[in-house]
Each structure stands twice: as C-alpha cells, then as structure tokens.
Design a protein around this motif. Sequence first.
Motif, PDB file in Angstrom:
ATOM      1  N   TRP A  62       9.827  11.061  -1.954  1.00 29.56           N
ATOM      2  CA  TRP A  62       8.305  11.616  -1.754  1.00 29.56           C
ATOM      3  C   TRP A  62       7.631  10.561  -1.236  1.00 29.56           C
ATOM      4  CZ3 TRP A  62       6.230  16.047  -2.754  1.00 29.56           C
ATOM      5  CH2 TRP A  62       6.902  17.053  -3.303  1.00 29.56           C
ATOM      6  N   LEU A  63       8.035   9.281  -1.196  1.00 31.39           N
ATOM      7  CA  LEU A  63       7.336   8.220  -0.395  1.00 31.39           C
ATOM      8  C   LEU A  63       7.574   8.641   1.147  1.00 31.39           C
ATOM      9  CD1 LEU A  63       5.800   5.690  -0.375  1.00 31.39           C
ATOM     10  CD2 LEU A  63       8.045   4.542  -0.157  1.00 31.39           C
ATOM     11  N   MET A  64       8.586   8.957   1.436  1.00 28.62           N
ATOM     12  CA  MET A  64       8.968   9.229   2.911  1.00 28.62           C
ATOM     13  C   MET A  64       8.164  10.798   3.315  1.00 28.62           C
ATOM     14  SD  MET A  64      10.449   6.781   4.181  1.00 28.62           S
ATOM     15  CE  MET A  64       9.306   5.851   3.346  1.00 28.62           C
ATOM     16  N   ALA A  65       8.049  11.730   2.351  1.00 30.28           N
ATOM     17  CA  ALA A  65       7.620  13.108   2.535  1.00 30.28           C
ATOM     18  C   ALA A  65       6.220  13.174   2.684  1.00 30.28           C
ATOM     19  CB  ALA A  65       8.108  14.065   1.329  1.00 30.28           C
ATOM     20  N   ARG A  66       5.714  11.740   2.310  1.00 33.13           N
ATOM     21  CA  ARG A  66       4.241  12.067   2.652  1.00 33.13           C
ATOM     22  C   ARG A  66       3.673  12.471   3.662  1.00 33.13           C
ATOM     23  NH1 ARG A  66       0.558   6.390   1.772  1.00 33.13           N
ATOM     24  NH2 ARG A  66      -1.668   7.634   2.329  1.00 33.13           N
ATOM     25  N   ASN A  67       4.498  12.160   4.673  1.00 39.32           N
ATOM     26  CA  ASN A  67       4.045  12.929   6.198  1.00 39.32           C
ATOM     27  C   ASN A  67       4.030  14.398   6.262  1.00 39.32           C
ATOM     28  OD1 ASN A  67       4.405  12.213   9.208  1.00 39.32           O
ATOM     29  ND2 ASN A  67       5.695  14.002   8.848  1.00 39.32           N
ATOM     30  N   ASP A  68       4.503  14.941   5.155  1.00 46.65           N
ATOM     31  CA  ASP A  68       4.365  16.456   5.283  1.00 46.65           C
ATOM     32  C   ASP A  68       3.754  17.022   4.006  1.00 46.65           C
ATOM     33  OD1 ASP A  68       5.898  16.412   7.726  1.00 46.65           O
ATOM     34  OD2 ASP A  68       7.768  16.081   6.472  1.00 46.65           O
ATOM     35  N   PHE A  69       2.893  16.099   3.125  1.00 45.11           N
ATOM     36  CA  PHE A  69       2.338  16.786   2.142  1.00 45.11           C
ATOM     37  C   PHE A  69       1.470  17.894   2.408  1.00 45.11           C
ATOM     38  CE2 PHE A  69       2.238  12.776  -0.778  1.00 45.11           C
ATOM     39  CZ  PHE A  69       3.487  12.713  -0.750  1.00 45.11           C
ATOM     40  N   ASN A  70       0.862  18.130   3.739  1.00 48.31           N
ATOM     41  CA  ASN A  70       0.105  19.504   3.985  1.00 48.31           C
ATOM     42  C   ASN A  70       0.848  20.525   4.141  1.00 48.31           C
ATOM     43  OD1 ASN A  70      -1.955  20.824   4.760  1.00 48.31           O
ATOM     44  ND2 ASN A  70      -1.765  20.315   7.141  1.00 48.31           N
ATOM     45  N   ASP A  71       2.140  20.524   4.573  1.00 51.81           N
ATOM     46  CA  ASP A  71       2.900  21.575   4.565  1.00 51.81           C
ATOM     47  C   ASP A  71       3.651  21.835   3.360  1.00 51.81           C
ATOM     48  OD1 ASP A  71       3.049  21.684   7.480  1.00 51.81           O
ATOM     49  OD2 ASP A  71       4.732  20.187   7.662  1.00 51.81           O
ATOM     50  N   PHE A  72       3.756  21.107   2.337  1.00 52.26           N
ATOM     51  CA  PHE A  72       4.071  21.301   0.903  1.00 52.26           C
ATOM     52  C   PHE A  72       3.170  21.980   0.292  1.00 52.26           C
ATOM     53  CE2 PHE A  72       4.382  20.135  -3.272  1.00 52.26           C
ATOM     54  CZ  PHE A  72       5.705  20.545  -3.878  1.00 52.26           C
ATOM     55  N   ASN A  73       2.086  21.614   0.384  1.00 53.48           N
ATOM     56  CA  ASN A  73       0.767  22.415  -0.331  1.00 53.48           C
ATOM     57  C   ASN A  73       0.604  23.577   0.137  1.00 53.48           C
ATOM     58  OD1 ASN A  73       0.268  20.113  -2.061  1.00 53.48           O
ATOM     59  ND2 ASN A  73      -1.087  19.380  -0.497  1.00 53.48           N
ATOM     60  N   TRP A  74       0.635  24.007   1.593  1.00 54.65           N
ATOM     61  CA  TRP A  74       0.558  25.213   2.167  1.00 54.65           C
ATOM     62  C   TRP A  74       1.912  26.132   1.538  1.00 54.65           C
ATOM     63  CZ3 TRP A  74       3.067  28.011   6.183  1.00 54.65           C
ATOM     64  CH2 TRP A  74       2.364  29.067   6.722  1.00 54.65           C
ATOM     65  N   ASN A 454       2.578  12.330  11.027  1.00 56.92           N
ATOM     66  CA  ASN A 454       1.178  11.870  10.291  1.00 56.92           C
ATOM     67  C   ASN A 454       1.415  10.499  10.043  1.00 56.92           C
ATOM     68  OD1 ASN A 454       0.090  14.409  10.694  1.00 56.92           O
ATOM     69  ND2 ASN A 454       1.323  15.159   8.866  1.00 56.92           N
ATOM     70  N   GLU A 455       2.489   9.828   9.696  1.00 58.35           N
ATOM     71  CA  GLU A 455       2.798   8.516   9.099  1.00 58.35           C
ATOM     72  C   GLU A 455       3.004   7.600  10.137  1.00 58.35           C
ATOM     73  OE1 GLU A 455       2.346   7.607   5.831  1.00 58.35           O
ATOM     74  OE2 GLU A 455       1.384   9.291   5.593  1.00 58.35           O
ATOM     75  N   PRO A 456       2.565   6.301  10.166  1.00 60.89           N
ATOM     76  CA  PRO A 456       2.896   5.372  11.228  1.00 60.89           C
ATOM     77  C   PRO A 456       4.279   4.944  11.301  1.00 60.89           C
ATOM     78  CG  PRO A 456       1.022   4.375   9.610  1.00 60.89           C
ATOM     79  CD  PRO A 456       1.535   5.687   9.264  1.00 60.89           C
TER      80      PRO A 456
END
Length: 569
Positions: A62-74, A454-456
């Motif tokens: 989940w720390l790495m998947a923060r890049n795709d949180f928007n896609d998960f919520n969608w 989305n993540e540095p």
Amino acid sequence: MVKHQPLQVYEKQVFVSFVTGIYGCRWKRYQRSQDESSRWECTWFVILCSSFLLLLFWGYFWLMARNDFNDFNWLVYNRSGEWRDETMPILASTTVGFCYVTFLLILALFHISLGQQLNLYWVHKMGVLATLLTTISGVIFVDDLWGDEWDILLASLQYTAPFLHLGALVTVTAISWLVAGYVVRREKSNIQVMVLFIYIVVLLALCLAPLTFTCPCIMDRHSLKPRPSVIGRRGAPMLAPENTVVSFNRALQHGASSLEADVTISVDGVPFLMRDHTLRRTTDVTKVFPARQYEDASFFNWTEIRSLNAGQWFLESDPYWTAASLTAKERSRIGNQTVCSLVEMLRLAAKANSSALLNIHKPPPEHPRYRSWFMDTLRAVQKAGIPLKRVTWTPDTDRGRVRGLHQTTSEKLSVEAIRQRGITSLTLHYSKASHKELQEYLANNVSVTVYPVNEPWLYSILWCSGVPSVSSDAPHVLRKVPYPIWLMVNTGPLPIFHCTALWRMSGMQNYNPEHIMLSAVARRSSRDVNIMKEKLIFSELNNGLSSTEELSLYPENGYVRYSHGGLSR
C-alpha cells in the motif's frame, strides 16, 4: 536445636514483569517459568511471525500503491456506485495491526533473550488471529478487484531494493545474538544444527542478493537524460475537478507541458470531456435529471450536459483531501464549473503553446453518432485552431484517415509493428515495459510516454531510464523533483558484500565456575536448578572451607549467603 531455613531475598525485576505481564498476563514471579516452551506456544510464535511478515508485505504494497490510489477508488466506485476514499480505512487498519503485531513480536523476542517461557495471553491470540485473517481477506479482495496492481511491487524494487537489502542485513545482524543464545542453550543437537543452518542460509542469500538487483539509478551521473516532461492527466485532478477548465489551468500553472483528456461524443455530435460512462460521479445529474442518472453520458445532448454543475462534487467529497487548502475565491470558481468541451480544452492548450493527448471513447453501436464520431472529433480539432502536430491521436481505428496528427497507442508492440502501423510513439502503463524494453524503444527512436506517474520515486526511476515524458495526476508533486531522488554510481562489476558477526564473546573472565555451571542449566526446570545449587554448596563445604570463608550464591531472584557459622543475610 533450631534448624535455620535458607532465606531468599528477591530482587525486583520490573522489566521482566513488564514483558511477561503484557505478553502473557503473568505479572507475578511465581507465574513465570524458565522451562522450555510447549509446542503449542511455539506454534503461536510461528503464527505471530507469519502475521508480522504478511503485514510487512501488505503495508509495503500500500505504500507503493499510493501512486495509483485514484485508480483504486475509481474501481471501487464502478463496483459500488458510491465515490469515497477507500484507501484511508485500509491504511489506518493496516497501521494499527502492524504496530500491534510488531509490539507482540518484540515482547516474544525479549522472552527468548531473557530465557522466559513463551505463553501468549488468549486475548492476544484472538487479536493476532483476527489481524491475520483480516489481512488475508484484504489480499484476496485486492487480487480480485485490483489484481494488476501487484506489478507495482516489481517496479518498486528497482527503487527500494538497495534500502530493503540494507534493512534486512541490519535485522539479521541484530537477531544474531538471539540465534546464538538459543543454539547454545538448546540440549538437542539436531535442533541446534537446523537453526544454525537456516540462519547461515538466510545470511548467505542476503549477501548474494545484490547480484540480482536491476536499478536504472545505478549509473554514471553524466549519462543522465534530460528531465521527463509532465503531461497533465485530466488536468490537475488533485487540485481541481478533473477534465474541467480550472483543472487544466492548474496543470499548466504547475509546469505541465501537455494536457491529456478523455473525450466522449454527445448525442448531437459535440465532443466533451468525461472519464466515466455516466455523469453521476462528477456532476449533479442526480438532481437535474434524476431519472437519467444511470444513462450513458453519450446519450445526453450538449445543452443538457452544459446545464450540469461539474465542480461542486469536488468540494463536497474532497477526494484528495485538498479542498481545505483552497481559498474562498478558488472554491467559488470550482463550485461554478461546468462540463468542458474538447474545443475549450484545445484552445487552452493552443494559447499556452502546449500539446494535447486525446483518449477517445467510441460511442456504442446504437448511438446516433456511431459512424460519424471520427469526423466530429476532427472538426472539433480544426475548430479549436490548434496545430495538428500538437495533437496526439490514441484510438487504433481509422489511423489511415488521420493526417497531420501524431499517432500513439497504449498497446505494447514490437519495433517492427510500430513502424508498419505508422505509429510515432507509445503510451504505456508503467508496469507494461521493463527497463530493457524502454531502452530498446528509445534506441529505435520510438518516443514513450508512461502513465500514471504520481510519486517522486517512480518519476525518478523513469527519469534514470531515459523516458522523455510521463502522464501524471499530480503535476504539482512532480514539479518539486528537480533531480532524481538518488543516484548510485556504478564503481565496478563486483558487488560489495556485507559482513556480519554471528557471535560476540566477551566478559567471560568475570564468571566464576558456579556462574558457568548455573548458566548451563538455566533452561532446566526449577527443581533441577535447586538440586544443582545444593550440590555446589555442599561440595564446597566438604572441601574444607574455613569458618571465615563464605560462599555466596546469586540465584536469579535474589541471594542466599552460607557460612560454617550459620546462615546470614
């Protein structure tokens, strides 16, 4: 004659009481034991370790998947029909569970180091079991809904592998004294050999692990390519409602060199910007047209679409926790946003001297514009007045009829297939192309745009890989990355092996024979220890100690002092 019974004075062991009390609810001295732990308690220790490792993996994911949180919520929205941030309860529960299990594991390791018997309290057993089952359920749910996201673990290792390796070495080194003490205290040689063998195998595996690392950021500093340009994916959806004029403006303000949008064709042939198949999530269609809220967005005409509010939902749901930072003027402007047309977005891009990437949703076969959507889109591009060379065409159909527009595809193709189709660039998900494949595309003059970034840390990896552009929901975040987060200079082909000490033997000169013999039986039962003490005492008495000589024994819980003249304390 009065017989004197040995008196014992017990030292307070606050730390031991704290450890055994919290772990096994054994606060009293008589409740503790130094006997070997039962197989049942050893099984619970294995379950505790398994829960810790699973939660460590789950938290890292989940720390790495923060890049795709928007896609998960969608994805959750498409399944449930309600838009909300589902990542926050997952992160909160994972953090609580990980801290709880880690604390219990530390207490268990203290039990082993102090020679105390493991006896996990039944409440903790239920808590560990509930945490384990909840985590397993979460893994199954994510695999069913978001199975493709596991690929981010492989991508993230290109960035985190050196740090994970260092952390693993530190951990293995830190527990070496526990392993050594456990091996020394065990009486069964086969168990000693097995534990020692497993530890050495793990240590050797960690030492050889750098040979498998593939990290683009291990490179010569002078070989670093220019900074990848950032494409505003639906504008800047973390700062303003997606696919609206204010969102595209915010993206340009934060340094986006291009704009990406999702295009849908209305029933009267007007291309407008909408990601979802319906208008429920990003407009107030439930209030204006409640009977048509589940209808496909393409079956509305432009007049009906234009009458909907496309900004108030962003202020009410606050999907990215950024609404609180908006000023009153910004909130007023966002609250009055309407659905943006393709012409408006292209004119904004032309005014800013930027380009546009179009993801066009073809209307369904029963749609009135099913056969003319292509011409409707081209007319909108021409009407906007933007140079055709600044517009990138994504659909794989009707490529032969598109003249002057850049051709791209989201399908990973070979270099030969790209040349045959007349495609000039690729738009790929970050999990679809490895570092080696990216280098092959770039070597053959095929431009590659990677999304979503989305993540540095992911931006830094792609920068080191030489990717010319990325598509991002967070251009304001990537703007703050003027240089890759870290670069490691490759000094040679040979890996650096980390050496760790297995045991440290010191201070043995401070032990007398009694201490050594008592330590050797520290893992035996209390009755055996008492017998050993008596044998030591009377053996010294029989050897002829003088009346002034004293033998002092310092048992674990206090001391008893014997002399020929009697008992003193």
